[in-house]
Design a protein around this motif. Structure first.
Motif, PDB file in Angstrom:
ATOM      1  N   CYS A   1       6.402   4.190  -1.866  1.00 24.44           N
ATOM      2  CA  CYS A   1       5.428   3.982  -2.935  1.00 24.44           C
ATOM      3  C   CYS A   1       5.755   4.857  -4.143  1.00 24.44           C
ATOM      4  O   CYS A   1       5.829   6.073  -4.010  1.00 24.44           O
ATOM      5  CB  CYS A   1       4.028   4.303  -2.427  1.00 24.44           C
TER       6      CYS A   1
ATOM      7  N   CYS B   1      -2.613   3.531  -7.722  1.00 31.30           N
ATOM      8  CA  CYS B   1      -1.767   2.397  -7.353  1.00 31.30           C
ATOM      9  C   CYS B   1      -1.425   1.563  -8.588  1.00 31.30           C
ATOM     10  O   CYS B   1      -2.270   1.303  -9.426  1.00 31.30           O
ATOM     11  CB  CYS B   1      -2.491   1.535  -6.335  1.00 31.30           C
TER      12      CYS B   1
ATOM     13  N   CYS C   1       2.467  -2.602  -7.531  1.00 34.85           N
ATOM     14  CA  CYS C   1       3.822  -3.093  -7.685  1.00 34.85           C
ATOM     15  C   CYS C   1       4.243  -3.936  -6.494  1.00 34.85           C
ATOM     16  O   CYS C   1       5.105  -4.792  -6.607  1.00 34.85           O
ATOM     17  CB  CYS C   1       4.789  -1.933  -7.854  1.00 34.85           C
TER      18      CYS C   1
ATOM     19  N   CYS D   1       5.260  -1.565  -1.271  1.00 39.19           N
ATOM     20  CA  CYS D   1       4.855  -1.244   0.094  1.00 39.19           C
ATOM     21  C   CYS D   1       4.822  -2.504   0.953  1.00 39.19           C
ATOM     22  O   CYS D   1       5.280  -2.504   2.086  1.00 39.19           O
ATOM     23  CB  CYS D   1       3.507  -0.541   0.091  1.00 39.19           C
TER      24      CYS D   1
HETATM   25  S1  SF4 Z   1       1.364  -1.526  -4.493  1.00 40.49           S
HETATM   26 FE1  SF4 Z   1       1.834  -0.267  -2.745  1.00 40.49          FE
HETATM   27  S2  SF4 Z   1       3.746   0.742  -3.269  1.00 40.49           S
HETATM   28 FE2  SF4 Z   1       2.905  -0.053  -5.167  1.00 40.49          FE
HETATM   29  S3  SF4 Z   1       1.738   1.619  -5.989  1.00 40.49           S
HETATM   30 FE3  SF4 Z   1       0.301   0.407  -4.812  1.00 40.49          FE
HETATM   31  S4  SF4 Z   1       0.304   1.347  -2.800  1.00 40.49           S
HETATM   32 FE4  SF4 Z   1       2.097   2.106  -3.877  1.00 40.49          FE
END
Ligand code: SF4
Ligand code: SF4
Lengths: 147, 370, 327
Positions: A73, A103, A106, A109
């Protein structure tokens, strides 16, 4: 002198044209919705905050607490802790906390997870007075769904 | 108006912004005024500086992807595009043809959305309330289409190194074609309500003339440059992605005034639609994402990649040092250079003209400050 | 009873008229505010206010309560006397013109034989309020707004007067009642279309409505002359603006659209007010549509338009009228 009257004529006509457009619009149907009263269907591909997938077969999460998502992340908003369970060799998931204020949606994860244990929720009505309200306990959210 | 003729006590300062309806964000322009005449406008930047470049230098390049969309939130996909292409160029990653086509389609859709929003916002600066809502109405269709495949409405994070993260489906193709048809019908409304309107023409014609020489001097790019009659478009002049395969024109203006900049954008929308149509017709089959190493290593040495964003030339410059984290990342954003000519342009004009000029630049302040 | 009968009946009549007119002014502002927001909504393909009451019909009432209940903020460094005086100045003179307007044959508070002149002079007081408010606010944006208002008002008063003059030449009177009476057979809009157009354009400019809303051009001057006003001060300006619009539209109705004339109704001498209001609100609707259609003109263009087009055209118009009347 010719210019003077031509300007007046062309200008006046353009103004009338504009008025016709808005008058027509006055009688056309509405395109907005009255938001809290009615809601539009949201696309199934919408990316809200992440959620654990509920495995229909096992009736629980698929996550193996490997920590890949936490490490990948970019915003460092996932916190995972495994816990030992009696009789099993491997650790299972003990805590899955998401700090949604950080968050960036993106999706890294979700993509890195080796067991496809993560998905995006469809929640978009998110507003609150405190930052803490967006510190989600994802595991608890899943447990609520199991029952 | 000659400056020496103005008595000292007639000059005063007026702070336009950082909270002013027509600065579109937190931009401050300190105006030295004489009555309603602007003697010297000085833009003051940095209110929303978020250190994007530094963030890019402090984490692996995958981690910077979401940030690229936050710089210019009105037209985020070209920003994604520039960054993924930069890393792909640097790390030598192959991109499947279909993925590039999808990138072009979505980027162009985003460009149209950006221009539509700009059209409304510019008219709002000039005092017309209705066009912005018509623009929103059309733009909403694009956002719906894009939301369906990218998952978000504004700050997309859709492209991935080596492709895109989700393939497009028939529903997308259909919706896009329907939108193209719809927008072509809507041109008439915009033409009658705005383009031909005498009040609008009088507010935009011969206002804020940027000569070609001046445009080059300040490094102005994008529709603002093309409005001055210079046909410079990265998509044509330094083609990237699959743009060479499409047939489209680069609209240019003649005088370089606000009206020309307006017309260039309006005509550009049509060209974007043409690109999208061609891309949809020739959409190749195949994968949309190639295999990419888990940890991308950036070889030592520098690398540059420029794309045409909705506001002009956006280029990323990167120096690698063998690790996965860029040693240096420099982002050249178009609006910064575009705004810089305001000071020269704004001397000795009326305050409403200044508003008109700033509106015609299509500024996005977070992009300037980044 | 004793005291009332000793008062002159004319006085009682005036008092009652003023009370009715003041309550009407508030009602008009509420209706206009609601209409404006609804029309703006539908022009932009949205619904406008929907929450308070059926289709948001009580929205403006609630807004009014909110505005009155708000604290009246007086920023430091303002000229307190002027700052407080301006809203009152903008509100008071707009009541007076309504006293001489003949709503129907018998519904008129007072028929002055110089009625038209009275209205013209009263409506031009409004610009004083803007000037005082803009100056008193001690804010550069407000100041700009005030200065623009003055120049605009001066430039547009002339075509207004000239277009009225054409009517006066034809009727030989300044009494509004007689002017309406003269339109029994044919409305003056058919005889004087040019004067009508000039009057409507100048009227929009006179009331500072878009596309001539330069004193409060929000994309240039944030909110222009009322930037610093809040609560009741702001609402009085708001009230003044809508009442001014109503006055301009009623004068246009009286001068050009035949006042209370229309297909005959029972109790015609009173119910003529129905036709009168229909015509007035049609004009107001037109003014609202214009506001939500066009961009704002620039300041020098506004003045140019007045001097280059409106004034010469109205002069020519008067000349032709005079010649025709003499023949
Ligand atoms: S989508 Fe997932 S990887 Fe991206 S910032 Fe949010 S928690 Fe982190
Ligand atoms: S990557 Fe997947 S399996 Fe590993 S901890 Fe995260 S959610 Fe669980």
């Amino acid at each position: 002198m010719k210019r003077y009257f031509l300007d007046l004529f062309i200008g006046g006509k353009s103004l009338v044209d504009g008025l016709v457009v808005t008058t027509k619009a006055l009688f056309q149907p509405i395109v907005t919705v009255q938001y809290p009263r009615e809601e539009i269907d949201i696309t199934p591909n919408f990316r809200g905050h992440i959620d654990l997938v509920l495995d229909p077969e096992k009736n629980t999460f698929r996550c193996i607490a490997c920590g890949m998502c936490q490490r990948s992340c970019p915003s460092e908003c996932i916190q995972i802790e495994g816990k030992k369970v009696e009789g099993k060799k491997k650790k299972t998931l003990g805590l899955f906390a998401l700090d949604f204020t950080k968050c960036s949606l993106c999706g890294t994860c979700v993509e890195v997870c080796p067991t496809q244990a993560l998905e995006f929720s469809k929640e978009y009505n998110l507003a609150d007075f405190s930052k803490e309200a967006f510190h989600y306990d994802i595991l608890k959210r899943l447990e609520e769904r199991i029952i | 108006m000659r400056e020496s003729t103005i008595k000292e006590h007639n000059r005063f300062f007026l702070n336009m912004g950082p909270q002013h309806p027509s600065t579109h964000g937190v931009l401050l322009v300190v105006l030295e005024m004489n009555g309603e005449y602007v003697l010297d406008p000085q833009p003051v930047l940095g209110f929303v500086h978020r250190m994007h470049e530094k963030i890019g230098e402090s984490r692996p390049c995958q981690g910077f992807m979401p940030n690229t969309a936050r710089m210019d939130y009105v037209c985020a996909l070209p920003y994604n595009h520039g960054y993924v292409s930069l890393i792909e160029k640097k790390a030598g990653i192959e991109v499947p043809k279909r993925a590039e086509y999808i990138r072009v389609i979505t980027s162009e859709l985003n460009r149209v959305a950006s221009h539509l929003l700009w059209l409304g916002a510019y008219l709002l600066d000039l005092g017309a309330f209705t066009p912005i809502l018509y623009g929103f109405d059309d733009r909403e269709h694009i956002l719906d289409i894009l939301e369906d495949i990218t998952g978000s409405r504004l700050t997309y994070c859709y492209y991935r190194f080596g492709g895109v993260c989700r393939d497009i489906d028939d529903k997308f193709v259909e919706a896009t074609r329907a939108f193209i048809k719809r927008l072509r019908k809507r041109y008439v409304i915009y033409e009658k309500l705005v383009t031909k309107n005498i009040i609008f023409i009088k507010r935009a014609e011969n206002i804020g003339i940027i000569s070609p020489d001046m445009a080059i001097r300040y490094g102005i790019t994008g529709p603002n440059l093309r409005g001055s009659g210079i046909a410079y478009d990265i998509r044509k002049n330094e083609p990237y992605s699959v743009y060479p395969e499409f047939d489209f024109e680069v609209p240019v203006g003649e005088r370089g005034d606000c009206l020309d900049r307006y017309m260039v954008r309006v005509r550009e929308m049509e060209q974007s639609l043409r690109i999208i149509e061609q891309a949809l017709d020739n959409l190749p089959d195949g994968p949309v994402r190639s295999k990419v190493p888990k940890k991308i290593k950036l070889t030592p040495g520098d690398c540059n990649f420029a794309v045409e964003a909705a506001r002009g030339e956006l280029s990323y410059y990167l120096i690698g040092d063998g690790t996965g984290v860029p040693y240096r990342l420099k982002i050249r954003v178009p609006s910064y250079s575009n705004l810089s000519c305001l000071q020269e342009l704004g001397r000795g004009i009326l305050l409403p003209d200044l508003v008109s000029i700033m509106g015609s630049f299509d500024l996005v302040i977070p992009e300037i400050d980044r | 009873m004793e005291t009332i009968s000793t008062l002159p009946p004319e006085l009682i009549r005036m008092v009652i008229a003023v009370i009715i007119i003041i309550s009407f002014i508030f009602l008009n502002a509420i209706m206009m505010g609601y209409l404006e927001r609804k029309i703006a909504g539908h022009v932009q393909r949205r619904l406008g206010p929907m929450e308070v009451g059926f289709h948001g019909i009580l929205q403006l009432v609630v807004d009014g309560v909110k505005l009155v209940a708000k604290e009246l903020l007086i920023p430091i460094n303002v000229d307190r006397t002027f700052f407080r005086l301006a809203p009152i100045l903008s509100f008071t003179p707009v009541i007076l013109p309504l006293l001489v307007i003949p709503f129907s044959e018998k519904l008129q508070a007072r028929d002055l034989n110089l009625g038209l002149l009275f209205i013209v002079s009263m409506t031009s007081v409004n610009v004083m309020a803007i000037l005082v408010g803009g100056w008193g606010s001690n804010n550069k944006y407000s100041m700009f707004g005030a200065m623009r208002a003055v120049a605009q008002s001066i430039a547009y008063e002339i075509p207004i007067l000239l277009s009225m003059l054409a009517i006066i030449l034809m009727t030989n009177t300044l009494s509004l009642k007689e002017i309406v009476g003269a339109q029994q057979k044919i409305w003056f809009v058919l005889l004087q279309p040019l004067a009508f157009i000039i009057y409507v354009i100048s009227g929009i400019a006179e009331t500072n409505r878009a596309p001539f809303d330069l004193p409060e051009a929000e994309s240039e001057l944030t909110a222009g002359f009322h930037t610093e006003y809040s609560g009741i001060g702001f609402s009085l300006f708001f009230l003044g603006e809508y009442t001014n619009m109503f006055t301009v539209a009623s004068v246009a109705t009286v001068l050009f659209l035949g006042g209370w004339h229309g297909p005959s109704l029972p109790y015609g001498e009173y119910l003529g007010i129905v036709w009168f209001f229909l015509k007035v609100y049609f004009l107001l609707f037109f003014m609202i549509m214009i506001r939500w259609t066009y961009p704002r003109v620039r300041f020098d263009q506004l003045l140019n338009f007045a001097w280059k087009y409106l004034v010469p055209f109205s002069l020519v118009n008067i000349l032709i009228t005079a010649v025709v009347v003499k023949l």
